[in-house]
Scaffold this motif. Structure first.
Motif, PDB file in Angstrom:
ATOM      1  N   ASN A  34      -0.574  12.071  -0.615  1.00 24.90           N
ATOM      2  CA  ASN A  34       0.368  11.652  -0.036  1.00 24.90           C
ATOM      3  C   ASN A  34      -0.280  10.970   1.403  1.00 24.90           C
ATOM      4  OD1 ASN A  34       2.531  12.680  -1.053  1.00 24.90           O
ATOM      5  ND2 ASN A  34       2.593  14.403  -0.001  1.00 24.90           N
ATOM      6  N   ALA A  37      -1.312   7.411   0.056  1.00 19.60           N
ATOM      7  CA  ALA A  37      -0.046   6.540  -0.015  1.00 19.60           C
ATOM      8  C   ALA A  37       0.337   6.158   1.308  1.00 19.60           C
ATOM      9  CB  ALA A  37       1.188   7.568  -0.715  1.00 19.60           C
ATOM     10  N   GLY A  40      -1.493   3.396   2.166  1.00 13.60           N
ATOM     11  CA  GLY A  40      -1.317   1.943   1.331  1.00 13.60           C
ATOM     12  C   GLY A  40      -2.565   1.997   0.132  1.00 13.60           C
ATOM     13  N   LEU A  42      -3.032   2.765  -2.914  1.00 14.53           N
ATOM     14  CA  LEU A  42      -2.339   2.844  -4.046  1.00 14.53           C
ATOM     15  C   LEU A  42      -2.307   1.538  -5.053  1.00 14.53           C
ATOM     16  CD1 LEU A  42       1.044   4.798  -3.243  1.00 14.53           C
ATOM     17  CD2 LEU A  42      -1.018   5.812  -3.935  1.00 14.53           C
ATOM     18  N   ARG A  43      -2.392   1.745  -6.155  1.00  9.42           N
ATOM     19  CA  ARG A  43      -2.333   0.488  -7.096  1.00  9.42           C
ATOM     20  C   ARG A  43      -1.910   1.190  -8.046  1.00  9.42           C
ATOM     21  NH1 ARG A  43      -5.159  -4.036  -7.166  1.00  9.42           N
ATOM     22  NH2 ARG A  43      -5.763  -4.883  -9.142  1.00  9.42           N
ATOM     23  N   ASP A  44      -0.402   0.348  -8.768  1.00 13.48           N
ATOM     24  CA  ASP A  44       0.449   0.762  -9.588  1.00 13.48           C
ATOM     25  C   ASP A  44       1.119   2.252  -9.450  1.00 13.48           C
ATOM     26  OD1 ASP A  44      -0.074  -1.653 -10.900  1.00 13.48           O
ATOM     27  OD2 ASP A  44      -1.618  -0.760 -11.923  1.00 13.48           O
ATOM     28  N   ASN A  45       1.246   2.567  -8.086  1.00 12.15           N
ATOM     29  CA  ASN A  45       1.692   3.606  -7.698  1.00 12.15           C
ATOM     30  C   ASN A  45       0.640   4.920  -7.825  1.00 12.15           C
ATOM     31  OD1 ASN A  45       4.240   2.616  -6.632  1.00 12.15           O
ATOM     32  ND2 ASN A  45       4.945   2.530  -8.841  1.00 12.15           N
ATOM     33  N   VAL A  46      -0.437   4.574  -8.222  1.00 14.47           N
ATOM     34  CA  VAL A  46      -1.591   5.704  -8.269  1.00 14.47           C
ATOM     35  C   VAL A  46      -2.443   5.575  -7.393  1.00 14.47           C
ATOM     36  CG1 VAL A  46      -3.127   6.713  -9.946  1.00 14.47           C
ATOM     37  CG2 VAL A  46      -0.829   5.871 -10.841  1.00 14.47           C
ATOM     38  N   SER A  97      -2.743   2.434 -17.366  1.00 13.23           N
ATOM     39  CA  SER A  97      -2.160   3.386 -16.469  1.00 13.23           C
ATOM     40  C   SER A  97      -2.483   4.970 -16.520  1.00 13.23           C
ATOM     41  CB  SER A  97      -0.744   3.300 -16.804  1.00 13.23           C
ATOM     42  OG  SER A  97      -0.070   1.820 -16.351  1.00 13.23           O
ATOM     43  N   LYS A 401      -7.771  -2.347   0.873  1.00  8.83           N
ATOM     44  CA  LYS A 401      -6.698  -3.292   0.079  1.00  8.83           C
ATOM     45  C   LYS A 401      -7.180  -4.588   0.199  1.00  8.83           C
ATOM     46  CE  LYS A 401      -3.551  -1.887   2.997  1.00  8.83           C
ATOM     47  NZ  LYS A 401      -1.959  -1.847   3.567  1.00  8.83           N
TER      48      LYS A 401
END
Length: 647
Positions: A34, A37, A40, A42-46, A97, A401
């Motif tokens: 968390n 996240a 920021g 994250l990459r592909d929501n991971v 993924s 990022k």
């Protein structure tokens, strides 16, 4: 609280400790995910992989899966420490993924291997307090969390468990009379796993046999086995000295690894450049290992009590205490010190609690009242600091990022056969995300490779720098490091002769993420690493947004951005307007540094010094004008970095 004799501890205690460890790990993993996240990351929501070496394993896993090699390929693969990418490839296959999801969370999952390092030894203490406190204390060790959190992909997550369990096997084999064959076989299996997982660990565990050799067990079987082991060691050393392969290769490997790990103690530039090889003070060691320097006191008490209680049997666990001393030279050893530190700290507190309970036992009902109170107090003393650290710890990513933006730009802009020239921390990262070959990376750094990478960026001739990069991106120079010293400049000049010729059809790109600008001190020192005197690592460059900057040349007044003041720049030597100028137009010997350099064409400014202001790297920032024929700018942003096509 303390059990006596040799009665086995209830299995419910073991199950309870394991359950608590799993729940703590799950909660921390969710919490850290968390936090990433929220940043920021994250990459592909991971959650992204945030450490340098993690991208080595991702890249190798991708290659292994593409080649269709199963886990059995590890037995024919000549590269070291490859079991992790083979396991990743076996589970994820070519599905990136799934690979990224595994890479993000495998650290916390494998961090539970710390139980292998602590629980077997804890059960030997015959203390419910030690059995409950030591594993949790080790799992919450600040340095352990930092090396196994979400997004950290490395071999560290299994090493303490495998090494400590190997020593435990030797302990049971040497001191026991039952199932000795089982313990010997388990030791061999663990040694084999470490050979493929982290090869230095295999040599380390092999060295543990010294404890068995000096342990006073003189049964006929032990005498014979010790003789065989000593004979085998002498033969191996003799063959290595004689240059017989593979023994000479193993000897060279061990020697080189020890030199790298402990090189920082001699202020070796390469050793000091690798942060995890730096030493720590005893106070910091206590903080990183147990959450508080004060917990080293019960470690000392526990060590004394353990040696007094177990005599010669204490040899094995106490030998691992040497990792504490080694950690003060190179913090690379801290994960190996965590298990023994947690065990001895818990045992030291357990002794104090037992003594206090014994004192109150003199009074009617005193023991029944003191036992729960002192047990809770002892647990709180041990775990509070580490628990507080775990709650407040936030995962740190080496990569931002903007680094991913830069890598995506490279992948979209350049053809796949391009060779990328960058600094070592970004080698694995760029290679995995772009699919392009890089000049060198985190596993191939030597004084020579660092010199070759840094030299063209730190000298002043753009044409020479581009010729150097284009040539040595394809043909590694045979550097004669024996020329180091007074004749090094002339030797390097001779290397550059004839480098203007065509060096291949593939394109070469210089990729410098923004963070490279913060390592200019190392770049400059490595560019002079073979000179008579190696310059000390110093801050040569800072870049700031121009927001809040104002300069009146006539009145000679300047208002600097707030970020400069926060950085500590109360004043500068000279303010230079570089708009439309080249460095050669200014006489820097007449201008005191540090220099605040700005241009009306950029949204940032820089503070630098005389050593760096004329360098290729500084000129490529675009504050000064420079010849675009040697380095064609494809992309530049002061916040993310730049890409230049090397002509």
């Amino acid at each position: 609280m303390m059990t006596s004799g040799h009665q086995p501890l209830p299995k419910t205690w073991l199950a309870g400790v394991v359950f608590c460890a799993v729940m703590i790990t799950v909660v921390l993993a969710v919490h850290h995910g968390n936090l990433m996240a929220g940043q920021g990351l994250l990459r592909d929501n991971v959650p992204i992989v945030g450490n340098n070496d993690g991208y080595f394993y991702l890249d190798r896993a991708t290659s292994i899966a593409a080649e269709g090699r199963g886990v059995a390929g590890i037995f024919t693969d000549k590269r070291q420490s490859m079991l992790l990418p083979y396991l990743l490839a076996a589970v994820a296959g070519t599905d990136r993924s799934t690979l990224h999801l595994m890479a993000a969370y495998i650290g916390p999952v494998l961090s539970l291997s710390m139980l292998l390092a602590v629980l077997p030894w804890a059960m030997e203490f015959r203390s419910r307090f030690v059995m409950a406190a030591a594993p949790i204390l080790a799992l919450l060790a600040p340095y352990w969390i930092a090396r196994t959190h979400v997004g950290f992909l490395d071999t560290d997550s299994l090493v303490p468990g495998l090494c400590s369990l190997s020593m435990y096997c030797l302990f049971r084999f040497a001191s026991g009379t039952r199932r000795r064959t089982v313990w010997a076989l388990l030791y061999v299996v663990l040694l084999a796993i470490l050979w493929f997982w982290w090869r230095p660990g295999a040599f380390l565990v092999g060295g543990f046999l010294f404890c068995y050799l000096i342990y006073p067990s003189w049964a006929r079987t032990d005498v014979l086995l010790k003789g065989v082991l000593v004979g085998a060691f002498v033969c191996a050393v003799g063959l290595a000295v004689a240059g017989i392969r593979p023994f000479s290769e193993y000897g060279a490997y061990v020697s080189a690894h020890l030199g790298l790990v402990f090189g920082g103690t001699e202020q070796d530039l390469l050793g000091t450049a690798i942060r995890e090889l730096g030493g720590v003070s005893p106070g910091i060691l206590g903080q990183k290992t147990l959450g508080s320097p004060w917990l080293l006191l019960p470690v000392v008490l526990g060590a004394a009590g353990y040696c007094f209680r177990y005599r010669w049997k204490a040899l094995f666990l106490m030998s691992m205490g040497c990792f504490g001393a080694a950690s003060m030279i190179s913090q690379r050893f801290i994960p190996l010190f965590v298990p023994v530190a947690a065990l001895l700290a818990a045992y030291g507190v357990a002794l104090c609690v037992t003594w206090v309970i014994g004192f109150f036992a003199r009074f009617p009902g005193g023991e029944s009242m003191a036992r729960p109170v002192m047990t809770v107090a002892g647990m709180a003393f041990l775990l509070t600091c580490a628990a507080r650290n775990a709650v407040h710890y936030e995962p740190e990513s080496y990569f931002s990022k903007s680094d991913f933006v830069l890598a995506d730009t490279v992948r979209r802009t350049l053809p796949p056969e391009t060779v990328l020239w960058s600094w070592w921390d970004y080698g694995y990262f760029l290679q995995y995300l772009t699919g392009m070959k890089t000049f060198f990376d985190g596993g191939s750094q030597t004084e020579a490779t660092c010199f070759v990478a840094a030299y063209p960026l730190m000298q002043e001739d753009l044409a020479r720098a581009s010729a150097w990069i284009r040539h040595y991106a394809f043909a590694w120079p045979r550097l004669d490091t024996g020329m180091r010293g007074a004749g090094w400049d002339e030797y390097v000049t001779s290397l550059t002769e004839g480098l203007g010729e065509d060096d291949g059809e593939a394109s070469v790109a210089l990729v410098l993420p923004a963070r490279v600008n913060t390592t200019v001190g190392y770049l400059y020192s490595f560019a002079h690493v073979f000179d008579t005197t190696v310059p000390p690592v110093a801050n040569h460059l800072d870049i700031f947004p121009k927001t809040g900057f104002a300069y009146d040349a006539d009145a000679q007044t300047v208002v600097v951005p707030e970020a400069m003041v926060v950085k500590g720049y109360d004043s500068v030597g000279s303010v230079l307007d570089a708009t439309g100028k080249e460095p050669g137009q200014l006489d820097f010997t007449a201008l005191p540094d540090p220099y605040l350099v700005f241009s009306r064409t950029t949204d940032f400014l820089a503070v630098t010094d005389r050593a760096v202001i004329g360098s290729v790297l500084f000129r490529l920032l675009g504050l000064f004008e420079y010849d675009r024929h040697s380095f064609e700018p494809l992309y530049f942003d002061s916040r993310s970095g730049g890409v230049w096509l090397v002509r």
